[in-house]
Each structure stands twice: as structure tokens, then as C-alpha cells.
Design a protein around this motif. Structure first.
Motif, short mmCIF file in Angstrom:
data_model
loop_
_atom_site.label_atom_id
_atom_site.label_comp_id
_atom_site.label_asym_id
_atom_site.label_seq_id
_atom_site.Cartn_x
_atom_site.Cartn_y
_atom_site.Cartn_z
N PHE A 123 0.85 -1.19 0.00
CA PHE A 123 0.00 0.00 0.00
C PHE A 123 0.88 1.23 0.00
O PHE A 123 1.83 1.33 0.79
N GLN A 124 0.58 2.17 -0.90
CA GLN A 124 1.29 3.43 -0.96
C GLN A 124 0.27 4.56 -1.10
O GLN A 124 -0.68 4.46 -1.88
N TRP A 125 0.51 5.61 -0.33
CA TRP A 125 -0.37 6.79 -0.41
C TRP A 125 0.46 8.00 -0.06
O TRP A 125 1.20 7.98 0.93
N ALA A 126 0.35 9.06 -0.86
CA ALA A 126 1.14 10.26 -0.61
C ALA A 126 0.42 11.47 -1.18
O ALA A 126 -0.14 11.41 -2.28
N VAL A 127 0.45 12.54 -0.42
CA VAL A 127 -0.03 13.84 -0.86
C VAL A 127 1.04 14.85 -0.46
O VAL A 127 1.91 14.55 0.34
N PRO A 128 0.99 16.07 -1.01
CA PRO A 128 1.99 17.06 -0.61
C PRO A 128 1.95 17.30 0.89
O PRO A 128 0.87 17.41 1.50
N ALA A 129 3.11 17.40 1.48
CA ALA A 129 3.22 17.57 2.94
C ALA A 129 3.07 19.05 3.31
O ALA A 129 4.01 19.71 3.77
N THR A 130 1.90 19.57 3.10
CA THR A 130 1.57 20.93 3.51
C THR A 130 0.31 20.87 4.36
O THR A 130 -0.48 19.92 4.26
N THR A 131 0.10 21.89 5.18
CA THR A 131 -1.07 21.88 6.05
C THR A 131 -2.37 21.93 5.27
O THR A 131 -3.41 21.50 5.76
N SER A 132 -2.32 22.46 4.04
CA SER A 132 -3.56 22.57 3.26
C SER A 132 -3.88 21.29 2.48
O SER A 132 -5.04 21.09 2.12
N LYS A 133 -2.89 20.47 2.23
CA LYS A 133 -3.14 19.29 1.38
C LYS A 133 -3.00 17.96 2.11
O LYS A 133 -3.46 16.93 1.62
N ALA A 134 -2.36 17.93 3.24
CA ALA A 134 -2.23 16.68 3.99
C ALA A 134 -3.56 16.34 4.67
O ALA A 134 -4.40 17.20 4.89
N TRP A 135 -3.72 15.04 5.00
CA TRP A 135 -4.86 14.64 5.81
C TRP A 135 -4.61 15.16 7.22
O TRP A 135 -3.47 15.16 7.70
N ALA A 136 -5.68 15.62 7.91
CA ALA A 136 -5.48 16.20 9.23
C ALA A 136 -6.67 15.93 10.13
O ALA A 136 -7.79 15.76 9.67
N THR A 137 -6.39 15.91 11.43
CA THR A 137 -7.45 15.81 12.41
C THR A 137 -7.01 16.46 13.70
O THR A 137 -5.81 16.48 14.02
N THR A 138 -7.98 16.99 14.44
CA THR A 138 -7.70 17.51 15.77
C THR A 138 -8.30 16.59 16.83
O THR A 138 -8.17 16.85 18.02
N SER A 139 -8.90 15.48 16.38
CA SER A 139 -9.59 14.58 17.29
C SER A 139 -8.60 13.89 18.23
O SER A 139 -7.52 13.48 17.82
#
Lengths: 210, 342
Positions: free
Chosen positions: B213-229
């Protein structure tokens, strides 16, 4: 007798008996290459797609009467390596989908990368499943085969003509381009439904069955 | 003269043909050598097709994607396939995107039309590998929207097959003629005769490491997956299928390597991987900038060779979750799950 190959001996008989004992784990060679060549041959079972997301159909993207593609779903181009020219190419798919209500028929198939977008007819390198869950369910369509007879020699009469991929030469010099062993295919996913289906994931591995 | 990589022909190999202490026919060794040349020279998927589903605007500039791979030394070229789409339904796709491969080669993808048109939206690029290695590596590529906007809908990467291999300790090619019947046995000569088989077999086993399994998006705060949970949240709604290759008789699970590209906005977070067989492991994320973290020894199911599909159950899945501890945000920009070498 020393457990090493002896210069001056010949391959048959004595030397081969010595060489069999050289392997630290003869069972590894036997199991890996002789009993189960597929799992040592890494192209069998190799993962070719792991697509996650959320896609719905778009009426503007109808393929043919009743069949739709999922809008913006990636074109999953896979390289299917075959063990020999007389071998089929095959994948094992898995999908995750849901519907708003009722049911939807999802068809997964392998088509030549330079071929038609149509979802083909049942039995032509496709496999189908029916989605009924409104929250999401995993479904495992049957393995999809591209028969060796269809691939043929990739000549003018083969629907897969132009769907091979060249091998690249070593750094030591140019090698002949042998195009029989790598098949380029498009993994298509189509849906037939009067309701609103959502596709949320597709995985595919190369087939390992002997 | 390089070693030929021919089609694999296992017709005369049998379990009884190779037994410790028993004579082995010369033709068996010759077929084993040919099989090893094939295994060391065949195509190999490094990035199974995945959907970044990330939007690229001209204003974003160059965006970098990265995954962890264990490449093959033998690979001299890689095939990249990228699918692009528009940022809004039925809109035209941006007309020009610049792709740069990990070796610095560039390609300009010229798009026209909207999804559903006959215009090309899937692009192939062949990378010439400039630094060949078999060690764990970060495979980084960039994409930049030059004209118009794009959504990257699909990315895949394959190592292309070789027609022949160099007869040396790196390519592990075996000169097939050195195993003909009545051929002399070479003593300690790389790539020749019976002595070449163990090294080539070890190489083939290691080279067969499966990229699951490979998954990658740009490592920026606007494009990365994020959560505050502060409770675990699924990174992917779909749990990808995860099956490791079976190498040894009797085993049912095997350990895989997991690499996570993540960071937090202060404090710590956790990323947890749970396999359907029950094994799970987590890693604490404390870096304030994108950093690769490692999870080793996570057990997943192996293929079942008695079934055509290889599946042991109907739920050989991988679940990736993340949470933030106390306040702040955890960002995830890359997940790589790769099988064992041998």
C-alpha cells in the motif's frame, strides 16, 4: 566430501549432488521455486491497485445504455506480467461501495489500454457484484482473466495489439525488446443502477492460482 | 555477454527434482537458473495505483509527493502513469502540468477537454534511474500546475523489466550456458555455474518484496490529511486489502514494514495500524515538520496458496488511524506498507 563446487567437475551427477547441499535451506529452494513458484515469482500476487476515496456517477459520462463510469475515478493502468507467452493474465479485485437505496450492479474488467471504454459483455474479462448496503460493504468479484488466446502474439488480429510494454536495456548495452511478457491493461469499473451508488475503494492483486 | 532474461518455463521443475543429499539433474539446475534470471529481471510495482485526489493550482507552485520503497538494483527504468482531472465537475482540465520524476527527468502533461471527452488525461512517463540501489529509499516526485488547475486522480509506478542482466554481483545475472549438461563446474566465478545460484536466489527473494500500500499527498497543512480529534479517526474510509506473499511452508502471517510521513502542530499525536488478523501497532508523532516514522514487526496474513485468490479470509484488511493528543492538529502526508525481503 567437501560441500562445495569443484572446478573441473561436470554439471551432472556428482557436482549437482554437492550443489544441492550448498543451499542453507534446501527446503526454501524447493518450496519457493519448485512447489510454489508463484509466490517467489513476485509478479504473481503483486498489488497493482489500492484506490481509496469517494466517487459517484455522472450522467454526462454514460458509456452505453445503462452503464456509467464513476466520475473522476482514476484510470487504473496495470502492468500484468505473464510467465510465458502461452499464459493468461489475471487479477483479483476487491471493492467497497454503497447505494442510497435499492441495489447497483458493479462490473470490473480488464480492457486493452488502447481499447474501448465499453464495459464489455459478461464473460469477456469482467466480473460482477451487486451492492445493496446503504452504509458500505466489501465485495469480492471473481478473478478476472485475460485469456492467453485473446492475447495471442499481440499481432494484428489480437485485441491486445499495442498493449505490451517494452523492456529496457541493461546499462551494458542495448538488448532486444521482447514484448511478450508484460501486458498493459486498464482496470475498468462500471456501474448499472437506477439509484445513486458510491464507490469508495478498489484493490487489485495479480492472480496467484496455478 | 549479458545474461538473458527469458520467459519463465517451469514445466520440468518438480518438488522431487530438488532434494538435499539427492542428485539433481543438470537440466533442473539450468531451469532454476533461467527462473532466477527471470525473477531478478522482471517488472515490479513500487506504487500500486492510488488516488491522491489532491488539487493543484498554479498558485501552489511545485508540490512534492513521497513514498518509501525498496527498489530493485536491476531496474534501470521506471514507468509512471498519472491520471488528471478538473477541479470542478464538467469543467475543463487545466492545460499544462509539469511532472518531475525522482531522477530529475521532466515531462509536460498537456491536457485538453473535460472528463468524458476523448482528450488524453492519462499520461505515461518513463524515468531513467540515475542512482540504482536496493536499499530502502524515499521515492519523491513533484507536480506543478503550469496552466490551469488540476486534480491528480491517480498515480502508479512500475519498475520496467530487463531483457538481460549484467553478469555481476549487483545484477545477479547467471550465464545460462554455464549450466548446460556436461558443462564444466566453475569454482567461485560470479554469475557462472552452480555457485551462482544461491546468490541469485537470495537476490530474487529479497527483490520480491511486495509493495502492499502506498499513499502520498503534498506535505503541507492545506493538502495533507489532518485531524484535531483526540480519539482515533480513520485516515481512509476504505480499508485496503493487505496480504503478504507466502515464502515458507506452514506460515500464515508475516511481518511488514510501515512508514508514516506525519507531523503535529505542537505536542504529540499517534498513528495506529490495525490488521484484520488482530495485530496492531502505533507510532508516536512529535515532529513539528514532516518526518518519516517507522513501525516494524507488524504481522499481516500471508497468501493461502490453496485458494485461487490467495485470500485466507474475506477481511485481510489494513486500517490506518490517527489522533492528536490534547490540543492541536496531526497531519499525515504519506503511508507506505511494504512486505519483507526474505
Amino acid at each position: 566430501m567437501a560441500a562445495r563446487s569443484e572446478h573441473g567437475y561436470y554439471v551432472r551427477g556428482l557436482a549437482s549432488r554437492i550443489a544441492a547441499d550448498r543451499f542453507a535451506d534446501a527446503a526454501t529452494l524447493r518450496d519457493g521455486l519448485v512447489n510454489n513458484p508463484n509466490h517467489l515469482a513476485d509478479q504473481r500476487g503483486q498489488v497493482v491497485a489500492q484506490v481509496t476515496g469517494s466517487w459517484v456517477t455522472d450522467d454526462a459520462d454514460d458509456i452505453s445504455a445503462g452503464w456509467h463510469q464513476f466520475y473522476a475515478f482514476p484510470k487504473i493502468r496495470v502492468l500484468l506480467t505473464r510467465l510465458s507467452s502461452g499464459d493468461s493474465a489475471a487479477i483479483v479485485p476487491r471493492i467497497y461501495a454503497k447505494v442510497n437505496s435499492g441495489s447497483a450492479t458493479i462490473r470490473v474488467g480488464l480492457i486493452p489500454v488502447r481499447g474501448t471504454r465499453l464495459p464489455l459483455a459478461t464473460g469477456d474479462s469482467v466480473s460482477e457484484v451487486t451492492v445493496t448496503s446503504t452504509t458500505g460493504e466489501y465485495l469480492e468479484p471473481d478473478p478476472i482473466f485475460v485469456p492467453a488466446t485473446d492475447i495471442g502474439d499481440l499481432g494484428a488480429s489480437s485485441p491486445w495489439r499495442g498493449s505490451s510494454y517494452p523492456e529496457y536495456p541493461s546499462t551494458s548495452g542495448a538488448g532486444a525488446a521482447v514484448r511478450m511478457r508484460v501486458l498493459v491493461a486498464l482496470l475498468g469499473v462500471w456501474v448499472q443502477s437506477a439509484t445513486t451508488p458510491t464507490l469508495m475503494g478498489v484493490s487489485a492483486r495479480e492472480y496467484i492460482g496455478g | 555477454m549479458p545474461a538473458t532474461v527469458s520467459a519463465l518455463d517451469l514445466g520440468t521443475l518438480s518438488a522431487a527434482g530438488v532434494r538435499s543429499g539427492a542428485p539433481v539433474r543438470g537440466v533442473t539446475w539450468a531451469r532454476v537458473a533461467a527462473a532466477l534470471n527471470y525473477l531478478n529481471g522482471t517488472a515490479r510495482c513500487l506504487i500500486p495505483c492510488y488516488a491522491p485526489s489532491v488539487e493543484l493550482l498554479v498558485a501552489n507552485g511545485v508540490q512534492t509527493f513521497g513514498v518509501k520503497v525498496w527498489p530493485s538494483y536491476q531496474a534501470t527504468h521506471r514507468l509512471w502513469v498519472v491520471t488528471l482531472g478538473p477541479t470542478a465537475q464538467d469543467e475543463a482540465i487545466g492545460t499544462e502540468l509539469e511532472f518531475t520524476d525522482p531522477s530529475g527527468g521532466t515531462a509536460t502533461f498537456v491536457c485538453t477537454g473535460s472528463i468524458g471527452s476523448s482528450a488524453p488525461q492519462t499520461f505515461e512517463h518513463v524515468e531513467t534511474v540515475t542512482s540504482r540501489t536496493s536499499a530502502e529509499s524515499t521515492l519523491s516526485w513533484t507536480m506543478e500546475s503550469v496552466t490551469g488547475s488540476h486534480v491528480v486522480t491517480g498515480v502508479t509506478c512500475w519498475e520496467l523489466p530487463r531483457p538481460d542482466l549484467a553478469i555481476d554481483a549487483s545484477d545477479l545475472g547467471i550465464e545460462l550456458g554455464s549450466l548446460d549438461g556436461n558443462a564444466p563446474v566453475y569454482d567461485g566465478v560470479t554469475g557462472y555455474s552452480l555457485g551462482a545460484l544461491p546468490e541469485a536466489l537470495a537476490g530474487a527473494l529479497t527483490r520480491g518484496r511486495r509493495h502492499i500500500f502506498q499513499w502520498a499527498v503534498p506535505a503541507t497543512t492545506s493538502k495533507a490529511w489532518a485531524t484535531t480529534s483526540t480519539s482515533y479517526v480513520d485516515v481512509f474510509d476504505y480499508y485496503p486489502e493487505g496480504l503478504e506473499r507466502l515464502l515458507y511452508s506452514g506460515e500464515t502471517t508475516a511481518d511488514v514494514e510501515v512508514r508514516i510521513y506525519a507531523w503535529v502542530s505542537g505536542g504529540t499525536g499517534d498513528v495506529q495500524i490495525t490488521m484484520a488478523n488482530g495485530d496492531s501497532a502505533s507510532v508516536s508523532i512529535s515532529a513539528a515538520s514532516p518526518t518519516w516514522s517507522t513501525i516494524s514487526g507488524l504481522a499481516i496474513r500471508c497468501e493461502d496458496m490453496s485458494t485461487a485468490t490467495g485470500r485466507r479470509t474475506s477481511a485481510d484488511t489494513i486500517r490506518v488511524q490517527a489522533r492528536k493528543n490534547t490540543s492541536g492538529t496531526i497531519y499525515v502526508a504519506g503511508v507506505s506498507i511494504v512486505g519483507r525481503g526474505s
